[in-house]
Design a protein around this motif. Structure first.
Motif, PDB file in Angstrom:
ATOM      1  N   ALA A  54       0.828  -1.209   0.000  1.00 48.04           N
ATOM      2  CA  ALA A  54       0.000   0.000   0.000  1.00 48.04           C
ATOM      3  C   ALA A  54       0.862   1.259   0.000  1.00 48.04           C
ATOM      4  N   ASN A  55       1.936   1.266   0.771  1.00 45.38           N
ATOM      5  CA  ASN A  55       2.820   2.437   0.803  1.00 45.38           C
ATOM      6  C   ASN A  55       3.493   2.665  -0.558  1.00 45.38           C
ATOM      7  N   GLU A  56       3.896   1.577  -1.186  1.00 44.81           N
ATOM      8  CA  GLU A  56       4.545   1.713  -2.499  1.00 44.81           C
ATOM      9  C   GLU A  56       3.560   2.231  -3.547  1.00 44.81           C
ATOM     10  N   SER A  57       2.346   1.689  -3.554  1.00 41.07           N
ATOM     11  CA  SER A  57       1.350   2.148  -4.532  1.00 41.07           C
ATOM     12  C   SER A  57       0.973   3.599  -4.279  1.00 41.07           C
ATOM     13  N   ALA A  62       1.085   9.234  -5.767  1.00 43.96           N
ATOM     14  CA  ALA A  62       1.279  10.587  -5.238  1.00 43.96           C
ATOM     15  C   ALA A  62       2.382  11.327  -5.988  1.00 43.96           C
ATOM     16  N   ILE A  63       3.465  10.628  -6.315  1.00 40.46           N
ATOM     17  CA  ILE A  63       4.563  11.268  -7.063  1.00 40.46           C
ATOM     18  C   ILE A  63       4.096  11.703  -8.440  1.00 40.46           C
ATOM     19  N   GLU A  64       3.352  10.804  -9.113  1.00 45.89           N
ATOM     20  CA  GLU A  64       2.885  11.132 -10.468  1.00 45.89           C
ATOM     21  C   GLU A  64       1.927  12.309 -10.438  1.00 45.89           C
ATOM     22  N   LEU A  65       0.965  12.264  -9.537  1.00 39.16           N
ATOM     23  CA  LEU A  65      -0.012  13.338  -9.498  1.00 39.16           C
ATOM     24  C   LEU A  65       0.631  14.644  -9.027  1.00 39.16           C
ATOM     25  N   SER A  66       1.555  14.591  -8.096  1.00 40.24           N
ATOM     26  CA  SER A  66       2.220  15.810  -7.629  1.00 40.24           C
ATOM     27  C   SER A  66       3.036  16.446  -8.761  1.00 40.24           C
ATOM     28  N   GLY A  67       3.731  15.620  -9.587  1.00 41.25           N
ATOM     29  CA  GLY A  67       4.493  16.165 -10.721  1.00 41.25           C
ATOM     30  C   GLY A  67       3.601  16.828 -11.741  1.00 41.25           C
ATOM     31  N   ASP A  68       2.471  16.169 -12.030  1.00 42.97           N
ATOM     32  CA  ASP A  68       1.544  16.753 -13.002  1.00 42.97           C
ATOM     33  C   ASP A  68       0.940  18.043 -12.469  1.00 42.97           C
ATOM     34  N   ILE A  69       0.616  18.093 -11.197  1.00 43.31           N
ATOM     35  CA  ILE A  69       0.037  19.312 -10.616  1.00 43.31           C
ATOM     36  C   ILE A  69       1.051  20.450 -10.646  1.00 43.31           C
ATOM     37  N   ASN A  70       2.311  20.156 -10.378  1.00 45.33           N
ATOM     38  CA  ASN A  70       3.333  21.194 -10.424  1.00 45.33           C
ATOM     39  C   ASN A  70       3.514  21.721 -11.843  1.00 45.33           C
ATOM     40  N   ALA A  71       3.459  20.819 -12.818  1.00 49.27           N
ATOM     41  CA  ALA A  71       3.573  21.272 -14.212  1.00 49.27           C
ATOM     42  C   ALA A  71       2.427  22.182 -14.581  1.00 49.27           C
ATOM     43  N   PHE A 164      -5.040   4.630 -16.476  1.00 47.47           N
ATOM     44  CA  PHE A 164      -3.765   5.257 -16.137  1.00 47.47           C
ATOM     45  C   PHE A 164      -3.486   5.133 -14.640  1.00 47.47           C
ATOM     46  N   LEU A 165      -4.506   5.416 -13.851  1.00 45.01           N
ATOM     47  CA  LEU A 165      -4.313   5.326 -12.401  1.00 45.01           C
ATOM     48  C   LEU A 165      -4.026   3.896 -11.962  1.00 45.01           C
ATOM     49  N   ALA A 166      -4.704   2.919 -12.594  1.00 42.24           N
ATOM     50  CA  ALA A 166      -4.461   1.514 -12.251  1.00 42.24           C
ATOM     51  C   ALA A 166      -3.047   1.107 -12.579  1.00 42.24           C
ATOM     52  N   ARG A 167      -2.491   1.673 -13.705  1.00 47.12           N
ATOM     53  CA  ARG A 167      -1.116   1.333 -14.041  1.00 47.12           C
ATOM     54  C   ARG A 167      -0.141   1.911 -13.029  1.00 47.12           C
ATOM     55  N   LEU A 168      -0.517   3.060 -12.441  1.00 46.93           N
ATOM     56  CA  LEU A 168       0.356   3.671 -11.449  1.00 46.93           C
ATOM     57  C   LEU A 168       0.432   2.841 -10.163  1.00 46.93           C
ATOM     58  N   VAL A 169      -0.746   2.384  -9.674  1.00 51.98           N
ATOM     59  CA  VAL A 169      -0.737   1.636  -8.405  1.00 51.98           C
ATOM     60  C   VAL A 169      -0.286   0.207  -8.592  1.00 51.98           C
ATOM     61  N   GLY A 170      -0.440  -0.347  -9.784  1.00 54.39           N
ATOM     62  CA  GLY A 170      -0.061  -1.734 -10.017  1.00 54.39           C
ATOM     63  C   GLY A 170      -1.088  -2.694  -9.449  1.00 54.39           C
ATOM     64  N   THR A 205      -7.556  -4.956   4.520  1.00 53.85           N
ATOM     65  CA  THR A 205      -7.665  -3.662   3.848  1.00 53.85           C
ATOM     66  C   THR A 205      -6.973  -2.592   4.687  1.00 53.85           C
ATOM     67  N   VAL A 206      -6.286  -1.649   3.960  1.00 49.17           N
ATOM     68  CA  VAL A 206      -5.659  -0.518   4.620  1.00 49.17           C
ATOM     69  C   VAL A 206      -5.879   0.728   3.750  1.00 49.17           C
ATOM     70  N   GLN A 207      -6.046   1.877   4.344  1.00 50.03           N
ATOM     71  CA  GLN A 207      -6.250   3.136   3.629  1.00 50.03           C
ATOM     72  C   GLN A 207      -5.060   4.061   3.883  1.00 50.03           C
ATOM     73  N   THR A 208      -4.534   4.635   2.783  1.00 46.35           N
ATOM     74  CA  THR A 208      -3.347   5.491   2.867  1.00 46.35           C
ATOM     75  C   THR A 208      -3.701   6.871   2.325  1.00 46.35           C
ATOM     76  N   ASP A 209      -3.410   7.893   3.085  1.00 48.01           N
ATOM     77  CA  ASP A 209      -3.684   9.273   2.666  1.00 48.01           C
ATOM     78  C   ASP A 209      -2.624   9.706   1.647  1.00 48.01           C
ATOM     79  N   LEU A 210      -3.074  10.252   0.491  1.00 50.60           N
ATOM     80  CA  LEU A 210      -2.157  10.671  -0.574  1.00 50.60           C
ATOM     81  C   LEU A 210      -1.695  12.114  -0.395  1.00 50.60           C
ATOM     82  N   GLY A 211      -2.310  12.828   0.522  1.00 49.67           N
ATOM     83  CA  GLY A 211      -1.919  14.218   0.731  1.00 49.67           C
ATOM     84  C   GLY A 211      -2.391  15.149  -0.354  1.00 49.67           C
ATOM     85  N   LEU A 212      -3.434  14.770  -1.073  1.00 49.28           N
ATOM     86  CA  LEU A 212      -3.971  15.575  -2.172  1.00 49.28           C
ATOM     87  C   LEU A 212      -5.448  15.837  -1.918  1.00 49.28           C
TER      88      LEU A 212
END
Length: 515
Positions: A54-57, A62-71, A164-170, A205-212
């Motif tokens: 869960a932490n890896e996904s 989060a990295i992908e979405l944060s990069g796109d938001i910064n762009a 796209f999102l599914a490919r990101l989380v794996g 099941t575990v829930q992880t906050d993405l900070g977005l």
């Protein structure tokens, strides 16, 4: 103490079953606890792997979405100063160029809605948030991110499709497939699912906050399933507990308790004189029970021999008693005959009267003895009606010549009394009748025996005009009859009442019943 007392009143079979059930249930609970502990350890390992995945996904998305938001922030800031800044738009298109192959689209529009960069988007969402960055789930079809410049214009929006999102989380590996979904306050978007999940399978099941903007990633992994081996391992101790307790109770009941119960019933139905035969109960499975049955057989044989000896002794005693009664009866008849013989040779009338008086008392005793001998077989007691009736006949036969008109009326209920009471009553009847004959040879006498005032008691009442108070009566009572009648009343333990006005003697005495 109450449970102990209640347990002590239970049958042995119930006690055995309860004891075995408690002892084996503890072992079954220990085995079930060990099985559950093994399952918990397996679940702990699964949860550890789940947290890592869960932490890896979450980090990837989060990295992908944060990069796109910064762009988008950079492009919005540049286009705010110069809406015709083509290089800034080109850089933004370059960032999303690779993602565009799988459906990612973005657009930058000014305050009036004119397209500044990207492609037009037909997606409309309300602008009800004041945050410069807004992340929302789009109708279960993807994710939309809105980035606004200071002041609210221009506005950049990008739509990330589910693929796209599914490919990101794996989706994890074959050995550990993952189920993922993005969730916010109002919606959820399923990205990947666990294939082939059955109704008995369990998941962690575990829930992880993405900070977005409150967006969270929910990650699930298949836990140890509730399989047939697991159910068997869980239920087998209980089945073994029930089977062991039931089988132990059945064996002990059939081999020990049931034979003892049959042997007890045979002993309870035992009648002295019989011989207990354990062989009639069928084969006894336990050697100790067979020995106990043989002991009962030996005891019953001994008792039967003693019973037979007692029966023979009773027969001999009965014969001896009959012989004694027969001899006593004959002796009383001989005495009566001798008195009668001497009475006929008496020199005077007074001597003859004395002999007759003696003979009447011997006859009273003989009557009681004869009736007692007749009733001895059943031991019911002597019937006063028969005794007093025979006494009256003998008294009439031995009455003096002056009492030829003597009349004795009897009204006697058939009461049963023992020999001692019968002797006292017979003598008392004889004394009172002779007293009446002596006072008034022509007097009429009435003898009645009726129920008394108390239970098991009767009342003798002798009535005659001769018992009315007179000088003759007083003289005879003081010189001869009074003392004898008083002694008989003491023998009956009851006072003798004399009513001089009506001419009656009355006394109560105990009875055994009625015939």
């Amino acid at each position: 103490m109450a449970p102990v007392s209640a347990l002590s009143r239970l049958p042995t079979g119930a006690k055995l079953f309860i004891t075995l059930s408690i002892a084996l249930l503890l072992l079954a609970l220990i085995a079930i606890g060990a099985t559950l502990q093994t399952g918990r350890l397996a679940d702990s390992e699964v949860r550890a792997r789940l947290r890592i995945a869960a932490n890896e996904s979450a980090r990837n998305i989060a990295i992908e979405l944060s990069g796109d938001i910064n762009a988008l922030r950079v492009a919005v800031a540049a286009l705010r100063g110069d809406p015709a800044d083509a290089p800034s738009c080109a850089r933004a298109q370059g960032v999303f160029a690779q993602q565009a192959t799988i459906g990612t689209r973005f657009s930058i529009v000014d305050r009036s809605g004119r397209l500044l960069c990207g492609v037009p988007l037909d997606t409309r969402i309300p602008d009800d948030r004041d945050d410069p960055v807004d992340v929302r789930i789009l109708n279960h079809r993807g994710l939309i991110v809105t980035v606004a410049a200071p002041g609210g214009a221009p506005i950049a929006r990008v739509v990330f499709p589910t693929a796209f999102l599914a490919r990101l989380v794996g989706s994890g590996s074959r050995a550990m497939p993952l189920g993922t979904a993005l969730i916010d306050e109002d919606h959820s978007l399923e990205l990947t699912s666990i294939p082939g999940q059955g109704p008995l399978e369990r998941t962690e099941t575990v829930q992880t906050d993405l900070g977005l903007g409150g967006l969270q990633l929910r990650t699930s992994i298949r836990s140890a399933p509730i399989t047939s081996p697991f159910l068997v391992a869980l239920l087998l101790p209980l089945l073994m507990w029930a089977a062991a307790a039931g089988l132990s109770w059945f064996i002990v009941d059939r081999l020990l308790i049931r034979p003892l119960r049959l042997l007890r019933a045979s002993v309870a139905a035992y009648t002295p004189g019989e011989v207990i035969d354990p062989g009639k109960l069928g084969p006894l499975p336990a050697q100790e029970i067979r020995e106990l049955g043989d002991t009962f057989r030996a005891i019953s044989r001994t008792v039967a021999l003693h019973e037979a000896g007692l029966a023979d002794a009773v027969v001999r005693q009965t014969k001896l008693t009959r012989e004694v009664h027969h001899r006593v009866k004959n002796n009383l008849q001989v005495i009566s005959s001798l008195i009668n013989f001497h009475a006929r040779g008496a020199p005077s009338a007074d001597a003859t009267a004395a002999y007759a008086s003696i003979q009447r008392r011997v006859d009273a005793l003989a009557v009681v003895h004869r009736n007692h001998f007749a009733e001895m077989e059943e031991n019911r007691g002597l019937n006063l009606r028969s005794v007093i009736g025979e006494l009256a006949s003998n008294i009439r036969a031995t009455a003096p010549e002056g009492a030829g008109s003597l009349h004795i009326a009897l009204d006697v209920d058939p009461f049963l009394v023992n020999q001692d009471v019968a002797v006292a009553v017979a003598f008392l009847v004889t004394e009172t009748i002779e007293l009446a004959m002596t006072c008034d040879p022509a007097a009429q006498i009435r003898v009645a025996v009726k129920p008394g005032d108390e239970e098991k008691r009767a009342k003798l009442r002798v009535v005659s005009r001769a018992f009315v108070e007179s000088e003759t009566l007083t003289h005879l009572l003081s010189t001869r009859y009074g003392r004898v009648m008083e002694g008989l009343s003491r023998q009956l333990r009851t006072p003798l009442h004399h009513d001089p006005m009506t001419g009656a003697y009355e006394i109560a005495f105990p009875v055994m019943g009625r015939d």
